[in-house]
Design a protein around this motif. Structure first.
Motif, mmCIF file in Angstrom:
data_model
loop_
_atom_site.group_PDB
_atom_site.id
_atom_site.type_symbol
_atom_site.label_atom_id
_atom_site.label_comp_id
_atom_site.label_asym_id
_atom_site.label_seq_id
_atom_site.Cartn_x
_atom_site.Cartn_y
_atom_site.Cartn_z
ATOM 1 N N ILE A 1 -12.779 6.117 -19.033
ATOM 2 C CA ILE A 1 -13.931 6.291 -18.145
ATOM 3 C C ILE A 1 -13.492 6.051 -16.706
ATOM 4 O O ILE A 1 -12.779 5.103 -16.429
ATOM 5 N N MET A 2 -13.908 6.920 -15.803
ATOM 6 C CA MET A 2 -13.512 6.767 -14.405
ATOM 7 C C MET A 2 -14.726 6.775 -13.494
ATOM 8 O O MET A 2 -15.801 7.224 -13.872
ATOM 9 N N LEU A 3 -14.505 6.285 -12.272
ATOM 10 C CA LEU A 3 -15.605 6.273 -11.316
ATOM 11 C C LEU A 3 -15.148 6.895 -9.993
ATOM 12 O O LEU A 3 -15.581 7.982 -9.620
ATOM 13 N N ASP A 4 -14.258 6.227 -9.276
ATOM 14 C CA ASP A 4 -13.813 6.775 -7.989
ATOM 15 C C ASP A 4 -12.587 7.656 -8.148
ATOM 16 O O ASP A 4 -12.430 8.638 -7.435
ATOM 17 N N GLY A 5 -11.684 7.296 -9.053
ATOM 18 C CA GLY A 5 -10.476 8.092 -9.248
ATOM 19 C C GLY A 5 -9.406 7.833 -8.204
ATOM 20 O O GLY A 5 -8.428 8.573 -8.116
ATOM 21 N N THR A 6 -9.567 6.778 -7.386
ATOM 22 C CA THR A 6 -8.564 6.494 -6.355
ATOM 23 C C THR A 6 -7.948 5.105 -6.475
ATOM 24 O O THR A 6 -7.254 4.655 -5.581
ATOM 25 N N GLY A 7 -8.238 4.414 -7.576
ATOM 26 C CA GLY A 7 -7.640 3.087 -7.746
ATOM 27 C C GLY A 7 -8.492 1.974 -7.169
ATOM 28 O O GLY A 7 -8.049 0.840 -7.063
ATOM 29 N N MET A 8 -9.722 2.273 -6.803
ATOM 30 C CA MET A 8 -10.538 1.302 -6.088
ATOM 31 C C MET A 8 -11.384 0.435 -7.013
ATOM 32 O O MET A 8 -11.805 -0.655 -6.623
ATOM 33 N N CYS A 9 -11.675 0.908 -8.244
ATOM 34 C CA CYS A 9 -12.677 0.197 -9.036
ATOM 35 C C CYS A 9 -12.160 -0.434 -10.323
ATOM 36 O O CYS A 9 -12.743 -1.393 -10.814
ATOM 37 N N GLY A 10 -11.107 0.090 -10.901
ATOM 38 C CA GLY A 10 -10.590 -0.491 -12.129
ATOM 39 C C GLY A 10 -11.347 -0.102 -13.397
ATOM 40 O O GLY A 10 -11.050 -0.600 -14.478
ATOM 41 N N ALA A 11 -12.324 0.804 -13.299
ATOM 42 C CA ALA A 11 -13.071 1.229 -14.483
ATOM 43 C C ALA A 11 -12.130 1.850 -15.517
ATOM 44 O O ALA A 11 -12.336 1.727 -16.719
ATOM 45 N N CYS A 12 -11.090 2.497 -15.043
ATOM 46 C CA CYS A 12 -10.235 3.323 -15.896
ATOM 47 C C CYS A 12 -9.092 2.528 -16.507
ATOM 48 O O CYS A 12 -8.157 3.120 -17.036
ATOM 49 N N ARG A 13 -9.134 1.172 -16.425
ATOM 50 C CA ARG A 13 -7.927 0.443 -16.809
ATOM 51 C C ARG A 13 -7.622 0.551 -18.302
ATOM 52 O O ARG A 13 -8.512 0.550 -19.138
ATOM 53 N N LYS B 1 -2.924 -0.923 -16.563
ATOM 54 C CA LYS B 1 -2.666 0.188 -15.641
ATOM 55 C C LYS B 1 -3.990 0.857 -15.309
ATOM 56 O O LYS B 1 -4.915 0.845 -16.125
ATOM 57 N N PHE B 2 -4.061 1.453 -14.127
ATOM 58 C CA PHE B 2 -5.236 2.241 -13.761
ATOM 59 C C PHE B 2 -4.921 3.714 -14.045
ATOM 60 O O PHE B 2 -4.062 4.308 -13.400
ATOM 61 N N ALA B 3 -5.635 4.278 -15.021
ATOM 62 C CA ALA B 3 -5.299 5.637 -15.456
ATOM 63 C C ALA B 3 -5.421 6.660 -14.321
ATOM 64 O O ALA B 3 -4.698 7.649 -14.298
ATOM 65 N N CYS B 4 -6.313 6.427 -13.369
ATOM 66 C CA CYS B 4 -6.538 7.447 -12.344
ATOM 67 C C CYS B 4 -5.417 7.532 -11.322
ATOM 68 O O CYS B 4 -5.243 8.569 -10.697
ATOM 69 N N VAL B 5 -4.676 6.456 -11.105
ATOM 70 C CA VAL B 5 -3.580 6.532 -10.136
ATOM 71 C C VAL B 5 -2.208 6.339 -10.787
ATOM 72 O O VAL B 5 -1.246 7.008 -10.433
#
Ligand SMILES: Cc1cc2nc3c(=O)[nH]c(=O)nc-3n(C[C@H](O)[C@H](O)[C@H](O)COP(=O)(O)OP(=O)(O)OC[C@H]3O[C@@H](n4cnc5c(N)ncnc54)[C@H](O)[C@@H]3O)c2cc1C
Ligand SMILES: Cc1cc2nc3c(=O)[nH]c(=O)nc-3n(C[C@H](O)[C@H](O)[C@H](O)COP(=O)(O)OP(=O)(O)OC[C@H]3O[C@@H](n4cnc5c(N)ncnc54)[C@H](O)[C@@H]3O)c2cc1C
Ligand code: SF4
Ligand code: SF4
Ligand code: FES
Lengths: 481, 282
Positions: B213-225, B233-237
């Motif tokens: 699950i992602m939110l910003d996609g720039t490494g700012m939120c950590g939703a995608c960890r 790891k943060f999947a988006c970055v």
């Protein structure tokens, strides 16, 4: 009618009327209602117009405080707003979010004995800015002839908006690139509506657009364009980087990735920017915690805790490593949080987050701390007490313990120097080690304040103007400069 | 901007060609965009499966699974998406590996295409294996054939290619002694996990494109960890591609299901033509 100093001293500080705690903890509307014109005039009369103006030196951008307050006392509200704006282009924002007690009001002579007696500079600033906006009295500045030079601003937070505003007025063509679909940076995705209504930020941004600033949303620099491409491909003459800090830290303890553990950035972005408190009309879902633990003691922690209460939590507990007096949050926010029945577990720090087989948070284990010797910052250092563990149940954990530098831009701009924490290195004017690239705000200082980010933006705008004008023969400095 | 210029549908996968010239110029294989259909939409990540710098368009394959993808599916040619942000994520690592196998299921059939093309250009022998329940659910096949040395099929009912899944085809190849130097997989989490387990005994370097699950996609939120090799790891970055042999699949699956309850209620009422229920406060 001129008041004597004694008469001024006799007037007591005016607080702002507020939504009562048991009403506001169920809505997202702003907590203080703001002054009436009468209250503003009466509060303004408390100012002693001190010759030495300590308040002005307490303000990071040196707002001419006694001057604007004197205008308020004369009911010249629009003029007062204009005076503030010579130094601070977002007074409606700063009046609301500056930590006044450690800045302008912290050094006000009237607050020497008791800070609660200082002239309410922030409230007055907010009042005149709101008055100007609500009555459409803002002056549209005259824009000089275009000078044909193009500046790219990366990030639309307070520092980027300041640079854009200053440079467009000097005749530059200014383009802002913003990663999100809305502008304002932390002002829109971090600070909640009940503290800073979004319409204020929107109106500031549309004012910039009216002046001719172009904003490209959904544009992540470092990915869509590299900084070098902004010069070589897109033809910009200078680039300002104001991308904020923007990388959350999680505690290095077990259980961080259970469902229900959020960074404050995620939690607040869902709620503020994506308006998930209006789910499902707004499609971004949110998990509503019943027992919420918030880690940290700054503004971000207070905002997270107060958002959780409004979303329907039964109990919200702030877990903070140091003592109450050491909390970095604005005094007003901590006070509002207490009024909203948020519990503080001070001198405590988590050591483990527990979860169930389905991967959801169920509780946490903490250790108690006591205050020891002062550290470099002069604050007493918290030291863990041996064998002093305690546990409690919670179904949501909001981690608000700070951030790091986001490397998206710095990684793709290898010839620009960063320090060991990844923040961009600049001189006092925001010049980076890369020619005609400038930076300011949280990406330089680490998490700081709105007003310091704006101050950095103003300095950088001056540096950009100076450096670009060196290359052309025309140097013009308007009187507002 | 972001106008939908072409649209077609194969079963419940929607091909969406969107006007986004700047993205088309900067995108690389393996990257994705985050889109919002309307101003009220959720921000959802979608892989860019093809792009054209002449027409300034990007192509997405959207599998309808819930409310957000349904909203996109209902858009018509000429409509504009509210936001398309990208490119995001680190590009796939493209080198001359030797023989590369790409496995794709559901939206992955489209998403492996740019990696196939790039790998071939880098000199690899490229074999794609695609899976679907029935033969009529395949799409983008002509382009895939053109980009690969070989395209193999797997269907649940055996109506095309091998009866089974991507991992069954791979296992058969490996048992026969086919040398595979690098594998890439894109699809649902279960498929990624099964395929990674198939290559593990043979120590084949395996990259999987995770869809947390992602939110910003720039490494700012950590939703995608995600946890990979015991590290967060943060999947988006840091991703979306990771070593498939090191991913904590159980955690990923649990984190992906965080909002299932809310999403299901809304999707059900919306997909049956009903109005979105008003349950929000404030
Ligand atoms: C919850 C919260 C509460 C706070 N409360 C207060 C308070 O009460 N008082 C106070 O003074 N300060 C407060 N702060 C701190 C203050 O908001 C920040 O110091 C300030 O916003 C920093 O401004 P900035 O312009 O440097 O960056 P930001 O406001 O962070 O803005 C940066 C912008 O750049 C964009 N961006 C990032 N990367 C890229 C990229 N690669 N390409 C394009 N765009 C990009 C971001 O999306 C963002 O819009 C708070 C912060 C938070 C998080
Ligand atoms: C980097 C990345 C690239 C992606 N690329 C694509 C793409 O090219 N095309 C595409 O269609 N999707 C892609 N996805 C997945 C896509 O983002 C989600 O399917 C989408 O967010 C679902 O939103 P929704 O509201 O429609 O469904 P939701 O309501 O959020 O989900 C509905 C149900 O489907 C489940 N679900 C969610 N995602 C998936 C999935 N990927 N596979 C199976 N079940 C799922 C959920 O757990 C939930 O139970 C990608 C994801 C990532 C992280
Ligand atoms: S900008 Fe902030 S510190 Fe300066 S006068 Fe206004 S409220 Fe005070
Ligand atoms: S220090 Fe206080 S009283 Fe003196 S001028 Fe400033 S605001 Fe007025
Ligand atoms: S989606 Fe926010 S950090 Fe990855």
């Amino acid at each position: 009618m001129e008041l004597t100093a004694k008469e001024r001293m006799a007037i007591e500080r005016h607080g702002m009327a507020e939504q009562p705690p048991d009403l506001r903890n169920r809505n997202f509307e702003e907590v203080p209602y703001g002054y009436t014109p009468e209250e503003a005039v009466a509060e303004a009369q408390r100012c002693l117009s001190c010759k030495k103006m300590p308040c002005v030196s307490g303000c990071p951008v040196e707002v001419p405080i006694p001057e604007f307050i004197a205008l308020v006392a004369e009911k010249k509200f629009a003029e007062a707003a204009r005076v503030i704006k010579t130094k601070n282009v977002l007074p409606a924002v700063c009046g609301r979010v500056c930590p006044q007690e450690t800045q302008c009001e912290g050094v006000c002579v009237r607050g020497k004995k008791d800070i609660k007696e200082a002239v309410a500079v922030g409230n007055l600033e907010r009042f005149v800015a709101d008055y100007e906006r609500e009555n459409n009295l803002a002056e549209v500045p005259e824009i000089k002839n275009k000078n044909g030079l193009k500046v790219a601003v990366i990030g639309s937070g307070p520092s980027g908006l300041t640079v854009a505003g200053d440079l467009i007025k000097l005749g530059y063509e200014v383009t802002i690139y913003e990663a999100f679909h809305r502008g304002g940076g932390v002002l829109v995705y971090g600070i909640p509506e009940f503290r800073l209504p979004k319409k204020i930020v929107e109106s500031e941004i549309s004012a910039l657009e009216d002046l001719g600033v172009k904003i490209y949303y959904n544009s992540v620099i470092g990915r869509l364009h590299k900084v070098d491409d902004l010069f070589n491909v897109l033809g910009f003459n200078a680039v300002y980087i104001g991308v904020g800090a923007g990388l959350p830290i999680f505690l290095n303890i077990p259980g961080n990735n259970f469902n229900g553990v959020f960074s404050a950035n995620e939690y607040l972005t869902r709620s503020n920017l994506m308006k998930s408190y209006l789910f499902p009309q707004y499609r971004t879902p949110m998990i509503i915690g019943k027992k919420v633990a918030v880690l940290g003691g700054g503004n971000v922690a207070m905002d997270s805790a107060r958002t959780a209460i409004r979303l329907g939590a039964e109990k919200v507990t702030i877990v903070y490593r140091r003592a109450r007096e050491q909390m970095p949050a604005r005094a007003a926010e901590a006070h509002h949080a207490e009024e909203e029945k948020i519990e503080f577990r001070l001198l405590s720090s988590p050591v483990e987050i527990f979860g169930n087989d389905e991967g959801w948070v169920t509780g946490m284990k903490c250790q108690r701390y006591e205050l020891g010797e002062p550290d470099e910052s002069g604050r007493q250092r918290p030291v863990p007490i041996e064998d002093s563990f305690f546990e409690f149940d919670c179904d949501q954990v909001l981690v608000s313990i700070g951030g790091e530098a986001n490397p998206l831009i710095t990684k793709t701009t290898p010839d620009m120097k960063t320090n060991k924490w990844g923040y961009i290195e600049t001189d006092d004017w925001g010049r980076t080690s890369k020619k005609l690239v400038y930076a300011g705000g949280d990406i330089v200082t680490g998490a700081a304040t709105v007003i310091s980010a704006m101050g950095a933006g103003r300095m950088a705008a001056k540096a950009i103007h100076e450096d670009l004008m060196k290359e052309s023969d025309e140097t013009v400095t308007p009187d507002w400069w | 901007m972001y106008e939908l210029v072409e649209k077609s549908e194969v079963f419940n996968v929607h091909e969406m060609v969107i006007d986004a010239p700047e993205i088309a110029h900067s995108i690389e294989a393996g990257q994705f965009v985050i889109v919002m259909g309307s101003e009220n939409s959720e921000r959802i990540p979608l892989t860019v499966s093809d792009w054209n710098t002449d027409t300034g368009t990007i192509t997405l394959y959207v599998l309808e699974t819930g409310m957000s993808t349904l909203e996109l599916a209902r858009m018509k040619v000429g409509d504009s998406l509210y936001a398309v942000t990208g490119p995001l994520g680190s590009p796939s690592e493209i080198r001359d590996y030797g023989t590369v196998v790409l496995g794709g299921g559901c939206y992955g059939i489209g998403a492996i295409y740019p990696i196939a093309k790039a790998c071939r250009e880098a000199g690899n022998k490229v074999i794609s294996i695609i899976e679907a329940r029935y033969s009529f659910m395949f799409y983008h096949e002509k382009e895939l054939h053109a980009a690969c040395d070989q395209v193999l099929y797997a269907t649940s009912d055996g109506s095309k290619g091998k009866k089974g899944k991507v991992e069954d085809v791979i296992t058969e190849m490996l048992e026969k002694g086919v040398k595979i130097d690098q594998a890439f997989f894109i699809g649902c989490t279960q498929m990624l996990e099964r395929c990674s387990e198939a290559t593990r005994p043979y120590n084949i370097p395996t990259k999987v494109a995770l869809n947390s699950i992602m939110l910003d996609g720039t490494g700012m939120c950590g939703a995608c960890r995600v946890s990979v090799g015991g590290e967060t790891k943060f999947a988006c970055v840091d991703g979306p591609e990771f070593d498939g042999h090191k991913v904590d699949w159980k955690e990923l699956d649990q984190r992906k299901s965080a909002y299932t309850e809310q999403e299901t209620v809304v999707y059900q009422s919306y997909s049956h033509g009903g109005e979105v229920p008003k349950v929000g406060s404030a």
